[in-house]
Design an enzyme around this catalytic site. Structure first.
Site, PDB file in Angstrom:
ATOM      1  N   SER A  10      39.992  41.686  34.159  1.00 12.96           N
ATOM      2  CA  SER A  10      40.510  42.199  35.433  1.00 12.96           C
ATOM      3  C   SER A  10      42.028  42.198  35.366  1.00 12.96           C
ATOM      4  O   SER A  10      42.638  41.191  34.990  1.00 12.96           O
ATOM      5  CB  SER A  10      40.055  41.293  36.580  1.00 12.96           C
ATOM      6  OG  SER A  10      40.944  41.433  37.673  1.00 12.96           O
ATOM      7  N   HIS A  34      37.941  45.972  34.420  1.00 16.94           N
ATOM      8  CA  HIS A  34      37.518  45.665  35.798  1.00 16.94           C
ATOM      9  C   HIS A  34      38.681  45.981  36.736  1.00 16.94           C
ATOM     10  O   HIS A  34      39.732  45.343  36.670  1.00 16.94           O
ATOM     11  CB  HIS A  34      37.120  44.191  35.879  1.00 16.94           C
ATOM     12  CG  HIS A  34      36.561  43.783  37.195  1.00 16.94           C
ATOM     13  ND1 HIS A  34      35.244  43.981  37.553  1.00 16.94           N
ATOM     14  CD2 HIS A  34      37.149  43.170  38.251  1.00 16.94           C
ATOM     15  CE1 HIS A  34      35.042  43.499  38.772  1.00 16.94           C
ATOM     16  NE2 HIS A  34      36.188  43.002  39.227  1.00 16.94           N
ATOM     17  N   ASP A  36      40.013  46.062  40.414  1.00 19.82           N
ATOM     18  CA  ASP A  36      39.792  45.525  41.763  1.00 19.82           C
ATOM     19  C   ASP A  36      40.515  46.369  42.804  1.00 19.82           C
ATOM     20  O   ASP A  36      41.741  46.464  42.781  1.00 19.82           O
ATOM     21  CB  ASP A  36      40.316  44.082  41.831  1.00 19.82           C
ATOM     22  CG  ASP A  36      39.440  43.119  41.051  1.00 19.82           C
ATOM     23  OD1 ASP A  36      38.233  43.053  41.340  1.00 19.82           O
ATOM     24  OD2 ASP A  36      39.965  42.436  40.142  1.00 19.82           O
ATOM     25  N   MET A  38      41.310  46.625  46.697  1.00 20.57           N
ATOM     26  CA  MET A  38      41.283  45.861  47.958  1.00 20.57           C
ATOM     27  C   MET A  38      42.066  46.635  49.012  1.00 20.57           C
ATOM     28  O   MET A  38      43.124  47.189  48.718  1.00 20.57           O
ATOM     29  CB  MET A  38      41.922  44.492  47.755  1.00 20.57           C
ATOM     30  CG  MET A  38      41.313  43.697  46.611  1.00 20.57           C
ATOM     31  SD  MET A  38      42.021  42.044  46.557  1.00 20.57           S
ATOM     32  CE  MET A  38      41.286  41.426  45.039  1.00 20.57           C
ATOM     33  N   HIS A  67      35.566  47.675  41.174  1.00 20.84           N
ATOM     34  CA  HIS A  67      35.009  46.695  42.128  1.00 20.84           C
ATOM     35  C   HIS A  67      35.700  46.949  43.461  1.00 20.84           C
ATOM     36  O   HIS A  67      36.865  46.601  43.637  1.00 20.84           O
ATOM     37  CB  HIS A  67      35.272  45.272  41.603  1.00 20.84           C
ATOM     38  CG  HIS A  67      34.856  44.194  42.552  1.00 20.84           C
ATOM     39  ND1 HIS A  67      35.304  42.889  42.449  1.00 20.84           N
ATOM     40  CD2 HIS A  67      34.030  44.210  43.632  1.00 20.84           C
ATOM     41  CE1 HIS A  67      34.770  42.159  43.410  1.00 20.84           C
ATOM     42  NE2 HIS A  67      34.009  42.931  44.160  1.00 20.84           N
ATOM     43  N   MET A  69      36.498  46.306  47.067  1.00 18.99           N
ATOM     44  CA  MET A  69      36.480  45.332  48.170  1.00 18.99           C
ATOM     45  C   MET A  69      37.122  46.029  49.355  1.00 18.99           C
ATOM     46  O   MET A  69      38.261  45.757  49.741  1.00 18.99           O
ATOM     47  CB  MET A  69      37.232  44.061  47.750  1.00 18.99           C
ATOM     48  CG  MET A  69      36.434  43.228  46.754  1.00 18.99           C
ATOM     49  SD  MET A  69      37.479  42.118  45.787  1.00 18.99           S
ATOM     50  CE  MET A  69      38.005  43.240  44.508  1.00 18.99           C
ATOM     51  N   MET A 138      29.516  37.125  43.288  1.00 13.26           N
ATOM     52  CA  MET A 138      30.888  36.606  43.325  1.00 13.26           C
ATOM     53  C   MET A 138      30.872  35.089  43.158  1.00 13.26           C
ATOM     54  O   MET A 138      30.085  34.395  43.804  1.00 13.26           O
ATOM     55  CB  MET A 138      31.570  36.954  44.651  1.00 13.26           C
ATOM     56  CG  MET A 138      31.887  38.434  44.856  1.00 13.26           C
ATOM     57  SD  MET A 138      32.974  39.170  43.610  1.00 13.26           S
ATOM     58  CE  MET A 138      34.475  38.209  43.797  1.00 13.26           C
ATOM     59  N   ASP A 176      32.091  37.115  38.819  1.00 13.82           N
ATOM     60  CA  ASP A 176      33.506  37.462  38.969  1.00 13.82           C
ATOM     61  C   ASP A 176      34.190  36.394  39.817  1.00 13.82           C
ATOM     62  O   ASP A 176      33.823  36.178  40.968  1.00 13.82           O
ATOM     63  CB  ASP A 176      33.587  38.839  39.651  1.00 13.82           C
ATOM     64  CG  ASP A 176      35.003  39.320  39.899  1.00 13.82           C
ATOM     65  OD1 ASP A 176      35.958  38.699  39.402  1.00 13.82           O
ATOM     66  OD2 ASP A 176      35.142  40.354  40.598  1.00 13.82           O
TER      67      ASP A 176
END
Ligand code: DX5
Ligand code: ZN
Length: 224
Positions: A10, A34, A36, A38, A67, A69, A138, A176
């Site tokens: 990540s 990966h 992320d 957000m 991923h 979020m 998670m 993760d």
């Protein structure tokens, strides 16, 4: 993908001024990047605007495991799927129509992952397992890198592994949060086979070597 071991760095804790270089450093020894995403709503942190994410997807030497979020997962997830991600994972807690979003991601050309936060039970997502390419359990509260691995999530990982092994589909079982050389064996022996690692990789003096070590620890302790 069966029970192959995947190690996905990540970039959340990488040097954001040279992401292309940071990805390049680990590309040869990693499976996927990966990414992320957000939105500062679903989690109290913000990472990339959509346009920035598209740039990263374009220059990444690794296939992207996004991923998300984000709050409006049903609308946002298909957009990532149609823009070149190998796999798109959204949160169960952020979706209004999980089944429909799974099918929209697939029809837009990506593999599909479903993520659950520490407070969500495996039983709440059991019914979707056969439609998934990946289940993400998670091992920290989503939002920040560098948090401590939650060992209490291992019961859920074992439960998910047992359920997957009895089923018809074999989604990857991803963990993760807080994955490092001191925690990866615990997760692998509980049945996880896809590992996201952020700070353990990018805060080490040799990120590529760390990934090689993580892979070897996971391969030796995986119980499928
Ligand atoms: C946390 C993110 C993780 C994070 C992991 O919400 O989803 O992917 O980057 O970072 P570490 O490995 O430092 O816990
Ligand atoms: Zn993540």
């Amino acid at each position: 993908m069966g029970n192959r071991i995947l190690i996905n760095p990540s970039i959340l804790n990488a040097n954001f001024d040279d992401l292309e270089g940071e990805i390049e450093r680990v590309a040869k020894v990693s499976d996927q990047l990966h990414l992320d995403i957000m939105d500062n709503k679903f989690v109290p942190n913000f990472t990339f605007h959509f346009k920035q994410a598209l740039e990263i997807i374009a220059f990444s030497k690794l296939p992207v495991d996004a991923h998300l979020m984000v709050e409006d997962a049903d609308v946002i997830a298909p957009k990532y799927a149609e823009n070149g991600c190998e796999s798109v994972t959204f949160h169960f807690e952020a979706a209004n129509n999980v089944k429909q979003t799974i099918s929209h991601i697939k029809s837009n050309g990506s593999k599909v992952g479903l993520a659950i936060k520490p407070g969500t039970k495996f039983a709440q997502v059991e019914e979707f397992i056969d439609e998934l390419d990946l289940l993400l359990i998670m091992t920290v509260e989503p939002g920040f890198g560098g948090q401590s691995f939650m060992t209490d999530q291992m019961e859920k990982v074992s439960q998910a592994r047992a359920f997957i092994n009895e089923g018809k589909a074999f989604p990857l079982l991803q963990v993760d949060g807080g994955i490092s050389e001191s925690t990866i064996e615990t997760a692998a022996s509980a049945g996880a086979n896809c590992f996201v690692a952020g700070s353990a990789v990018y805060k080490s003096s040799d990120p590529a070597e760390t990934i090689v070590k993580l892979r070897s620890l996971a391969s030796n302790s995986f119980r499928g």
